[in-house]
Design an enzyme around this catalytic site. Sequence first.
Site, PDB file in Angstrom:
ATOM      1  N   SER A  53       0.862  -1.185   0.000  1.00 51.66           N
ATOM      2  CA  SER A  53       0.000   0.000   0.000  1.00 51.66           C
ATOM      3  C   SER A  53       0.895   1.229   0.000  1.00 51.66           C
ATOM      4  O   SER A  53       2.004   1.192   0.560  1.00 51.66           O
ATOM      5  CB  SER A  53      -0.877   0.029   1.259  1.00 51.66           C
ATOM      6  OG  SER A  53      -1.472   1.315   1.401  1.00 51.66           O
ATOM      7  N   TYR A  83      -1.238  -0.341  10.561  1.00 56.01           N
ATOM      8  CA  TYR A  83      -1.377  -0.955   9.228  1.00 56.01           C
ATOM      9  C   TYR A  83      -0.223  -0.536   8.303  1.00 56.01           C
ATOM     10  O   TYR A  83       0.370  -1.366   7.617  1.00 56.01           O
ATOM     11  CB  TYR A  83      -2.732  -0.538   8.639  1.00 56.01           C
ATOM     12  CG  TYR A  83      -2.942  -0.854   7.181  1.00 56.01           C
ATOM     13  CD1 TYR A  83      -3.137  -2.160   6.752  1.00 56.01           C
ATOM     14  CD2 TYR A  83      -2.948   0.165   6.221  1.00 56.01           C
ATOM     15  CE1 TYR A  83      -3.344  -2.445   5.402  1.00 56.01           C
ATOM     16  CE2 TYR A  83      -3.156  -0.110   4.881  1.00 56.01           C
ATOM     17  CZ  TYR A  83      -3.348  -1.408   4.467  1.00 56.01           C
ATOM     18  OH  TYR A  83      -3.544  -1.684   3.137  1.00 56.01           O
TER      19      TYR A  83
HETATM   20  N1  LIG Z   1      -8.596  -0.893  -1.208  1.00 55.67           N
HETATM   21  C1  LIG Z   1      -7.609  -0.043  -1.047  1.00 55.67           C
HETATM   22  O1  LIG Z   1      -7.819   1.201  -1.087  1.00 55.67           O
HETATM   23  C2  LIG Z   1      -6.201  -0.538  -0.846  1.00 55.67           C
HETATM   24  C3  LIG Z   1      -5.167   0.418  -0.898  1.00 55.67           C
HETATM   25  C4  LIG Z   1      -3.869  -0.008  -0.733  1.00 55.67           C
HETATM   26  C5  LIG Z   1      -3.585  -1.344  -0.530  1.00 55.67           C
HETATM   27  N2  LIG Z   1      -4.597  -2.256  -0.465  1.00 55.67           N
HETATM   28  C6  LIG Z   1      -4.218  -3.661  -0.251  1.00 55.67           C
HETATM   29  O2  LIG Z   1      -4.795  -4.452  -1.275  1.00 55.67           O
HETATM   30  C7  LIG Z   1      -5.039  -5.774  -0.786  1.00 55.67           C
HETATM   31  C8  LIG Z   1      -6.479  -6.159  -1.054  1.00 55.67           C
HETATM   32  O3  LIG Z   1      -7.319  -5.192  -0.465  1.00 55.67           O
HETATM   33  P1  LIG Z   1      -8.845  -5.016  -0.897  1.00 55.67           P
HETATM   34  O4  LIG Z   1      -9.085  -3.573  -1.057  1.00 55.67           O
HETATM   35  O5  LIG Z   1      -9.192  -5.927  -1.978  1.00 55.67           O
HETATM   36  O6  LIG Z   1      -9.537  -5.484   0.466  1.00 55.67           O
HETATM   37  P2  LIG Z   1     -10.842  -6.373   0.739  1.00 55.67           P
HETATM   38  O7  LIG Z   1     -11.881  -6.065  -0.262  1.00 55.67           O
HETATM   39  O8  LIG Z   1     -11.106  -6.179   2.178  1.00 55.67           O
HETATM   40  O9  LIG Z   1     -10.317  -7.863   0.479  1.00 55.67           O
HETATM   41  C9  LIG Z   1      -9.383  -8.440   1.336  1.00 55.67           C
HETATM   42  C10 LIG Z   1      -9.214  -9.890   0.972  1.00 55.67           C
HETATM   43  O10 LIG Z   1      -8.282 -10.481   1.899  1.00 55.67           O
HETATM   44  C11 LIG Z   1      -8.880 -11.626   2.464  1.00 55.67           C
HETATM   45  N3  LIG Z   1      -8.414 -11.850   3.825  1.00 55.67           N
HETATM   46  C12 LIG Z   1      -8.340 -10.947   4.835  1.00 55.67           C
HETATM   47  N4  LIG Z   1      -7.885 -11.541   5.942  1.00 55.67           N
HETATM   48  C13 LIG Z   1      -7.679 -12.838   5.641  1.00 55.67           C
HETATM   49  C14 LIG Z   1      -7.224 -13.956   6.369  1.00 55.67           C
HETATM   50  N5  LIG Z   1      -6.908 -13.868   7.673  1.00 55.67           N
HETATM   51  N6  LIG Z   1      -7.127 -15.151   5.746  1.00 55.67           N
HETATM   52  C15 LIG Z   1      -7.457 -15.271   4.436  1.00 55.67           C
HETATM   53  N7  LIG Z   1      -7.896 -14.249   3.691  1.00 55.67           N
HETATM   54  C16 LIG Z   1      -8.007 -13.038   4.288  1.00 55.67           C
HETATM   55  C17 LIG Z   1     -10.374 -11.361   2.410  1.00 55.67           C
HETATM   56  O11 LIG Z   1     -11.035 -12.601   2.428  1.00 55.67           O
HETATM   57  P3  LIG Z   1     -12.303 -12.957   3.368  1.00 55.67           P
HETATM   58  O12 LIG Z   1     -13.145 -11.751   3.423  1.00 55.67           O
HETATM   59  O13 LIG Z   1     -12.901 -14.100   2.617  1.00 55.67           O
HETATM   60  O14 LIG Z   1     -11.689 -13.329   4.645  1.00 55.67           O
HETATM   61  C18 LIG Z   1     -10.514 -10.666   1.073  1.00 55.67           C
HETATM   62  O15 LIG Z   1     -10.555 -11.616   0.031  1.00 55.67           O
HETATM   63  C19 LIG Z   1      -4.666  -5.750   0.691  1.00 55.67           C
HETATM   64  O16 LIG Z   1      -3.338  -6.225   0.827  1.00 55.67           O
HETATM   65  C20 LIG Z   1      -4.722  -4.265   1.041  1.00 55.67           C
HETATM   66  O17 LIG Z   1      -3.867  -3.971   2.123  1.00 55.67           O
HETATM   67  C21 LIG Z   1      -5.914  -1.883  -0.620  1.00 55.67           C
END
Ligand SMILES: NC(=O)c1ccc[n+]([C@@H]2O[C@H](COP(=O)([O-])OP(=O)(O)OC[C@H]3O[C@@H](n4cnc5c(N)ncnc54)[C@H](OP(=O)(O)O)[C@@H]3O)[C@@H](O)[C@H]2O)c1
Length: 267
Positions: free
Chosen positions: A144, A157
Amino acid sequence: MDYDFSNKVVLVTGASAGIGEAIALLFAKLGAKLSLVGRNEANLRAVAAECEKQKGVKPLAIVADLGTNEGVEKTAKDTLEHFGRLDILVNNAAIGVFTWLLHETDMQMFDDVFRINVRGVYYLTKLLAPALVETKGNIVNISSIVATMVSVGSLPYGMTKAALDHFTRLISLELAPKGVRVNTVSPGVTVSEFVKRITGQSEEEYRAWLASFSHKIPLGEPCVGADIARMVVHLASDHSRLVTGTVIEVDGGYRFNNSVHTPALDK
Ligand SMILES: NC(=O)c1ccc[n+]([C@@H]2O[C@H](COP(=O)([O-])OP(=O)(O)OC[C@H]3O[C@@H](n4cnc5c(N)ncnc54)[C@H](OP(=O)(O)O)[C@@H]3O)[C@@H](O)[C@H]2O)c1
């Protein structure tokens, strides 16, 4: 440029939603054999079904909590037993937390975010590294921009993502002589459930926040999952054959904005 993953086995963690779902779908369109991991079984199976529709290749869906040793071990074991190999590991699963030093929270939040975002990635990568050495495969970690941008509320985080960026650099050096590349894609604000879950915003509040926020992004709009997925695929492909140890921001230039703005502080 063409991308063909039809002979590749790709493991995507956190594939049940958001960015991981977009990454899984793009690899499926490019013919990859997929191992998909998440905790929410219904969501994971829905994504797996969508992936299967692309090229008719049925993904392996693994319901596992990557914050536990058992979940990590099951993920590695099931993937290798099912496919007998691994070519690409995408460490995408993570949780976010919204807190700051003077906020009244106990250490559970700190432990949870490090357990999933750092320990889970470290352990899964450690278990699967020998398989990647065999195939001369590669790893893409999802970090991130808050790993380097400083904003009130992204503690701890942001610390987990800074650790992940350095993990990429450290293991890229170790694995380079074995022919394994390791890179990181660092998203900026990306449309998903992630921020809403952390801040407790309603869909309406989230959309309003995104709209009011876009002028702070030099290219004028937040990312969507597909923007991140395209960079992941590029790094994972042979087009990036001499790229390793990098952290590539996909953020519309947002990292150059020095604002300390955080959504929940607007409430
Ligand atoms: N969205 C943003 O603005 C943003 C910005 C910068 C970086 N990121 C990074 O991008 C990545 C994906 O984020 P996203 O926005 O797609 O978030 P999201 O919609 O919350 O999805 C997160 C995913 O991670 C899985 N997950 C979380 N904890 C887990 C665990 N303990 N075991 C197995 N699976 C787990 C969730 O699965 P379940 O729900 O099925 O558990 C879900 O599939 C992350 O690394 C986040 O830090 C996101």
